[in-house]
Design an enzyme around this catalytic site. Structure first.
Site, PDB file in Angstrom:
ATOM      1  CG  HIS A 116       3.829   2.886  62.030  1.00 32.59           C
ATOM      2  ND1 HIS A 116       2.929   3.762  62.589  1.00 32.59           N
ATOM      3  CD2 HIS A 116       3.687   3.017  60.683  1.00 32.59           C
ATOM      4  CE1 HIS A 116       2.267   4.388  61.630  1.00 32.59           C
ATOM      5  NE2 HIS A 116       2.701   3.954  60.465  1.00 32.59           N
ATOM      6  CG  ASP A 173       3.645  13.835  56.690  1.00 34.79           C
ATOM      7  OD1 ASP A 173       4.039  12.874  55.990  1.00 34.79           O
ATOM      8  OD2 ASP A 173       3.335  13.709  57.889  1.00 34.79           O
ATOM      9  CG  MET A 174       4.297  13.720  50.093  1.00 36.84           C
ATOM     10  SD  MET A 174       4.233  14.568  48.509  1.00 36.84           S
ATOM     11  CE  MET A 174       4.722  13.227  47.416  1.00 36.84           C
ATOM     12  CE  LYS A 223       6.514  13.247  36.651  1.00 36.11           C
ATOM     13  NZ  LYS A 223       5.786  14.512  36.414  1.00 36.11           N
ATOM     14  N   GLY A 305       0.369  21.559  53.980  1.00 35.76           N
ATOM     15  CA  GLY A 305       0.176  21.523  55.429  1.00 35.76           C
ATOM     16  C   GLY A 305      -0.911  22.437  55.932  1.00 35.76           C
TER      17      GLY A 305
END
Length: 332
Positions: A116, A173-174, A223, A305
């Site tokens: 991670h 960032d998702m 999606k 962001g």
């Protein structure tokens, strides 16, 4: 409680140094984790320290890894992390990717034997500071029901994109789930309710109680499910890693190496256009978005962001709000 940024970095770094992690790596891990807290993404911040150290002690993370880099041709790399900390692995892999892109205009990097790595935007921002475009995908263990299904298969499988501008970069960032799993864990830590759309219980029924959430739901239904598949193709199967339900769980089996895969792509805009022109037009886009009349109940339009960047500027001044239990662990 509030804690100053530098003090928090010192506490986190000390915690890892006390476990035999070299000073450079400990400082880097602390920087990545505090970066997430500064951006208001506490799910990927210092609340994870205890987990990482638990896995380290159990043998699931290599204390002194030997990284190897295989350059397949001019601008394709395989970065083998030797089961070390993903934060350090991805920082070093992005450093190498940027160096290759400076020489050849772009670099595609597949990371193997990682763990991670925290917030992907940290590594994407490395590239935007050098005026590069960057893309990063990271596989995670199974936690999300596929669209139309009732059993977990893919993980939250985050994606991130970065673009340089004349000012602050555009950073998207998702997770490909409605939320990252860490946000559920944070809600459990704080004992607060969550939106009903975040997850379902063991019977597949939506719930606002984070302690009852058994599985997450994909972003925008089919999606998000499709994007999660793409992430596991590029950061899992392409990296010769496990995928979906075959990935070692983050929470559990702590003695096992996770052997995660990650995928990076770095591109120099100057390959296609003048870099100043690119950044100027990107900034024009940001300005035009800012000038759009806000919808009802909104103060204005922000770019991806930007909310996190504004939060970071604020918290740099006032300090980071840390749960007492997390602080007590860091100072123990």
């Amino acid at each position: 409680m509030k804690i100053a940024v530098n003090e928090l970095k010192q506490l986190v770094g000390n915690k890892f140094r006390n476990q035999g992690i070299d000073a450079e790596s400990a400082e880097l891990i602390a920087d990545v984790l505090v970066y997430a807290d500064l951006r208001g993404v506490s799910s990927h911040g210092v609340m994870r320290v205890e987990h990482y150290i638990t896995r380290l002690k159990a043998g699931g993370i290599q204390r002194n890894p030997n990284f190897t880099i295989h350059r397949l041709n001019n601008n394709h790399l395989i970065f083998d992390g030797n089961d070390g900390f993903g934060h350090v692995i991805c920082k070093k892999a992005m450093d190498e990717s940027i160096a290759v892109a400076k020489e050849h205009g772009s670099c595609t990097t597949v990371i193997q034997n990682s763990s991670h790595c925290g917030a992907l935007s940290y590594f994407i921002e490395q590239a935007t500071r050098e005026d590069f475009i960057a893309i990063m995908f990271a596989q995670t263990d199974s936690a999300v029901v596929p669209f139309g299904g009732s059993e977990q298969y893919f993980g939250t499988n985050p994606i991130a994109f970065g673009f340089p501008t004349m000012d602050t970069p555009i950073l998207l960032d998702m997770a490909t789930s409605n939320v990252a799993l860490g946000k559920i864990l944070y809600a459990r830590e704080k004992n607060i309710s969550v939106p009903e759309s975040w997850g379902v219980d063991k019977n597949g029924v939506p719930t606002t109680n984070p302690h009852d959430i058994h599985s997450l739901t994909p972003l925008a239904g089919a999606k998000g499910y499709g994007l999660a598949l793409v992430v596991d193709m590029l950061s899992g199967i392409l990296a010769n890693a496990a995928f979906g339900p075959h990935i070692t769980k983050m929470y559990g089996d702590y003695e096992q190496k996770r052997k995660l895969g990650q995928f990076m792509y770095v591109l120099d805009p100057a390959v296609f256009t003048d870099i100043h022109t690119f950044k100027k037009k990107a900034s024009q886009m940001v300005d035009e978005l800012h000038n759009i009349s806000p919808a009802t109940n909104f103060e204005g339009v922000l770019v991806p962001g930007e909310p996190e960047q504004l939060k970071s500027l604020q918290l740099q001044q006032v300090g980071i709000d840390l749960p007492q239990a997390v602080y007590d662990y860091l100072v123990s």
